[in-house]
Write a protein that holds these residues in place. Structure first.
Motif, PDB file in Angstrom:
ATOM      1  N   PRO A 107      25.266 -20.411  14.259  1.00 56.68           N
ATOM      2  CA  PRO A 107      24.520 -20.108  14.735  1.00 56.68           C
ATOM      3  C   PRO A 107      23.848 -21.249  15.750  1.00 56.68           C
ATOM      4  N   ALA A 108      24.045 -22.564  15.834  1.00 56.10           N
ATOM      5  CA  ALA A 108      23.608 -23.103  16.735  1.00 56.10           C
ATOM      6  C   ALA A 108      25.287 -22.924  18.021  1.00 56.10           C
ATOM      7  N   VAL A 109      26.216 -23.242  16.673  1.00 62.47           N
ATOM      8  CA  VAL A 109      27.700 -22.925  17.423  1.00 62.47           C
ATOM      9  C   VAL A 109      27.980 -21.471  18.619  1.00 62.47           C
ATOM     10  N   LEU A 110      27.664 -20.518  17.773  1.00 58.18           N
ATOM     11  CA  LEU A 110      28.004 -19.814  18.162  1.00 58.18           C
ATOM     12  C   LEU A 110      26.708 -19.295  19.516  1.00 58.18           C
ATOM     13  N   THR A 111      25.712 -19.783  19.565  1.00 56.26           N
ATOM     14  CA  THR A 111      24.721 -20.003  20.460  1.00 56.26           C
ATOM     15  C   THR A 111      25.365 -21.092  21.832  1.00 56.26           C
ATOM     16  N   THR A 112      26.176 -21.939  21.868  1.00 53.35           N
ATOM     17  CA  THR A 112      26.616 -22.666  22.290  1.00 53.35           C
ATOM     18  C   THR A 112      27.675 -21.793  23.192  1.00 53.35           C
ATOM     19  N   MET A 113      28.755 -21.973  22.353  1.00 53.11           N
ATOM     20  CA  MET A 113      29.942 -20.847  23.393  1.00 53.11           C
ATOM     21  C   MET A 113      29.640 -19.324  24.160  1.00 53.11           C
ATOM     22  N   HIS A 114      28.435 -18.531  23.715  1.00 53.78           N
ATOM     23  CA  HIS A 114      28.139 -18.070  24.387  1.00 53.78           C
ATOM     24  C   HIS A 114      27.221 -18.520  26.081  1.00 53.78           C
ATOM     25  N   THR A 115      26.640 -19.412  25.699  1.00 56.30           N
ATOM     26  CA  THR A 115      26.332 -20.422  26.552  1.00 56.30           C
ATOM     27  C   THR A 115      27.463 -20.242  27.847  1.00 56.30           C
ATOM     28  N   ASP A 116      28.511 -21.412  27.504  1.00 58.88           N
ATOM     29  CA  ASP A 116      29.504 -21.976  27.969  1.00 58.88           C
ATOM     30  C   ASP A 116      30.081 -22.065  28.341  1.00 58.88           C
ATOM     31  N   HIS A 117      30.980 -21.020  27.051  1.00 60.26           N
ATOM     32  CA  HIS A 117      32.046 -20.180  27.147  1.00 60.26           C
ATOM     33  C   HIS A 117      32.100 -18.181  27.226  1.00 60.26           C
ATOM     34  N   PRO A 118      31.950 -17.738  27.567  1.00 55.34           N
ATOM     35  CA  PRO A 118      30.984 -16.006  27.396  1.00 55.34           C
ATOM     36  C   PRO A 118      31.991 -15.681  27.411  1.00 55.34           C
ATOM     37  N   ASN A 119      33.990 -15.823  28.000  1.00 60.93           N
ATOM     38  CA  ASN A 119      34.629 -15.269  27.959  1.00 60.93           C
ATOM     39  C   ASN A 119      35.276 -15.102  26.564  1.00 60.93           C
ATOM     40  N   VAL A 120      35.207 -16.833  25.951  1.00 61.94           N
ATOM     41  CA  VAL A 120      35.995 -16.362  24.465  1.00 61.94           C
ATOM     42  C   VAL A 120      35.127 -15.633  23.692  1.00 61.94           C
ATOM     43  N   GLY A 121      36.021 -14.959  23.141  1.00 56.21           N
ATOM     44  CA  GLY A 121      35.633 -14.249  22.076  1.00 56.21           C
ATOM     45  C   GLY A 121      35.939 -14.872  20.352  1.00 56.21           C
ATOM     46  N   VAL A 122      34.570 -14.196  19.582  1.00 56.55           N
ATOM     47  CA  VAL A 122      35.071 -14.353  18.425  1.00 56.55           C
ATOM     48  C   VAL A 122      34.487 -13.975  17.098  1.00 56.55           C
ATOM     49  N   THR A 123      34.859 -14.118  15.760  1.00 55.17           N
ATOM     50  CA  THR A 123      35.475 -13.129  15.040  1.00 55.17           C
ATOM     51  C   THR A 123      35.378 -14.059  14.396  1.00 55.17           C
ATOM     52  N   LEU A 124      34.181 -13.777  13.153  1.00 54.26           N
ATOM     53  CA  LEU A 124      33.850 -14.453  11.580  1.00 54.26           C
ATOM     54  C   LEU A 124      34.457 -13.436  10.777  1.00 54.26           C
ATOM     55  N   HIS A 125      34.658 -14.342   9.132  1.00 49.56           N
ATOM     56  CA  HIS A 125      35.653 -13.734   8.410  1.00 49.56           C
ATOM     57  C   HIS A 125      34.168 -14.612   6.959  1.00 49.56           C
ATOM     58  N   GLU A 126      33.278 -14.622   6.196  1.00 48.78           N
ATOM     59  CA  GLU A 126      32.616 -15.050   5.334  1.00 48.78           C
ATOM     60  C   GLU A 126      33.674 -15.113   3.749  1.00 48.78           C
ATOM     61  N   MET A 127      34.055 -16.258   3.238  1.00 47.44           N
ATOM     62  CA  MET A 127      35.038 -16.120   2.259  1.00 47.44           C
ATOM     63  C   MET A 127      34.745 -17.290   1.900  1.00 47.44           C
ATOM     64  N   ARG A 128      35.215 -17.389   0.172  1.00 52.88           N
ATOM     65  CA  ARG A 128      35.083 -18.778  -0.142  1.00 52.88           C
ATOM     66  C   ARG A 128      36.334 -20.078   0.378  1.00 52.88           C
ATOM     67  N   THR A 129      36.109 -21.326   0.108  1.00 52.93           N
ATOM     68  CA  THR A 129      37.222 -21.989   0.397  1.00 52.93           C
ATOM     69  C   THR A 129      38.512 -21.771   0.006  1.00 52.93           C
ATOM     70  N   GLY A 130      38.792 -21.556  -0.979  1.00 47.59           N
ATOM     71  CA  GLY A 130      40.512 -20.902  -1.415  1.00 47.59           C
ATOM     72  C   GLY A 130      41.013 -19.969  -0.655  1.00 47.59           C
ATOM     73  N   PRO A 131      40.347 -18.332  -0.618  1.00 51.46           N
ATOM     74  CA  PRO A 131      40.917 -17.819   0.278  1.00 51.46           C
ATOM     75  C   PRO A 131      40.956 -18.127   2.367  1.00 51.46           C
ATOM     76  N   GLN A 132      40.114 -19.291   2.443  1.00 53.51           N
ATOM     77  CA  GLN A 132      39.572 -19.184   3.967  1.00 53.51           C
ATOM     78  C   GLN A 132      41.608 -20.752   3.981  1.00 53.51           C
ATOM     79  N   LEU A 133      41.801 -21.168   3.029  1.00 52.59           N
ATOM     80  CA  LEU A 133      42.538 -21.994   3.431  1.00 52.59           C
ATOM     81  C   LEU A 133      44.602 -21.341   3.315  1.00 52.59           C
TER      82      LEU A 133
END
Length: 304
Positions: A107-133
């Protein structure tokens, strides 16, 4: 038709004076005149009418001016976009994360990204550690937020926060009203767990605590979906495990109940990870925002 010829024509159209237009472009006046002549030959009609007393646009020049302005503006915009992308001020970042990161870091990271770098898009993917790596290694995501330091020379990582693990029971379980339980009490409880490959750090922390307590866990079910674990503990007298359950509902008004574990308290550490030497400028900006948030997390220990 050359871009510099369009720029010369627009300078003439704005100044209506060859001397001032040439000075504006830092050109010699004969060069400016040559640019106009070549542009007119390319277009196939006269764009500027010039006498000894005045410079004016022809009707064709008036019509051409608006289109030329649009072309020049688009070219400048394209260049700016390219420079911003090279500097990481635009672009896109794919981020894999687990539930704890979604609750305490993003939440805090995305707030900072939106404020400081509004042209950078972020897509989120929720998953466990193994699939993440696996996704990080395959290039499907740019950044991962995982439990435990990733093993392998291809990964770089940075610790973010440490979480105590809790037992998870349904609202009707006999532990549901208790403030906590000694880890050794799990010897008498049927448990539900995930496969180690899904999250090695959490798995090893749980079994390490069991070994320290001198008990053997009775794992009756192995389920890799956290949602399924929550549902099964709500309907059966099973004990699951999680790092945080703040605000997590199973369905409707049914809530999973966290029970603190102690003696010992199993813990797991959250890391942000990326592929060594393969981060894009946009991903670097995201990691900078994570770094800033990590400093805050380091000052304020997290409580479940």
């Amino acid at each position: 038709m050359e871009f510099r010829h369009l720029e010369s024509f627009l300078a003439i159209a704005e100044e209506l004076h060859f001397g001032r237009a040439a000075a504006k472009l830092h050109l010699a006046q004969p060069s400016l005149s040559q640019h106009l002549q070549r542009l007119e030959r390319s277009v196939g009609t006269e764009l500027v009418a010039r006498t000894s007393h005045e410079v004016r646009l022809t009707p064709a020049g008036e019509a051409f001016r608006d289109q030329a302005r649009a072309i020049v503006a688009q070219v400048y915009k394209a260049g700016q976009t390219a420079r911003e992308a090279a500097a990481g001020r635009s672009g896109h970042v794919d981020v894999a994360y687990n539930f704890a990161a979604g609750q305490h870091v993003l939440p805090a990271v995305l707030t900072t990204m939106h404020t400081d770098h509004p042209n950078v898009g972020v897509t989120l993917h929720e998953m466990r550690t193994g699939p993440q790596l696996q996704a990080l290694r395959a290039g499907d995501v740019d950044v991962a937020m995982v439990y435990g330091r990733p093993v392998g020379a291809e990964f770089e990582s940075r610790p973010l926060a440490k979480f105590p693990l809790v037992a998870v029971v349904g609202p009707n379980h006999r532990w549901a009203g208790r403030p906590g339980a000694s880890f050794s009490e799990l010897a008498h409880e049927p448990c539900i767990l995930f496969g180690r490959e899904q999250c090695p750090a959490m798995y090893d922390s749980i079994f390490g605590a069991a070994s320290s307590s001198g008990i053997t866990l009775n794992v009756e079910h192995e389920v890799d979906d956290p949602g399924a674990v929550a549902i099964m503990t709500s309907v059966k007298p099973l004990v699951g495990f999680a790092s945080t359950l703040r605000g997590r509902h199973i369905s409707g008004n049914v809530r999973a109940v966290p029970v603190r574990l102690f003696d010992p308290v199993p813990t797991v550490e959250l890391y942000v990870a990326w592929l060594s030497g393969k981060t894009s400028p946009a991903a670097e900006l995201f990691l900078d925002c994570v770094e800033a948030q990590a400093s805050v997390l380091g000052e304020e220990p997290l409580q479940v």
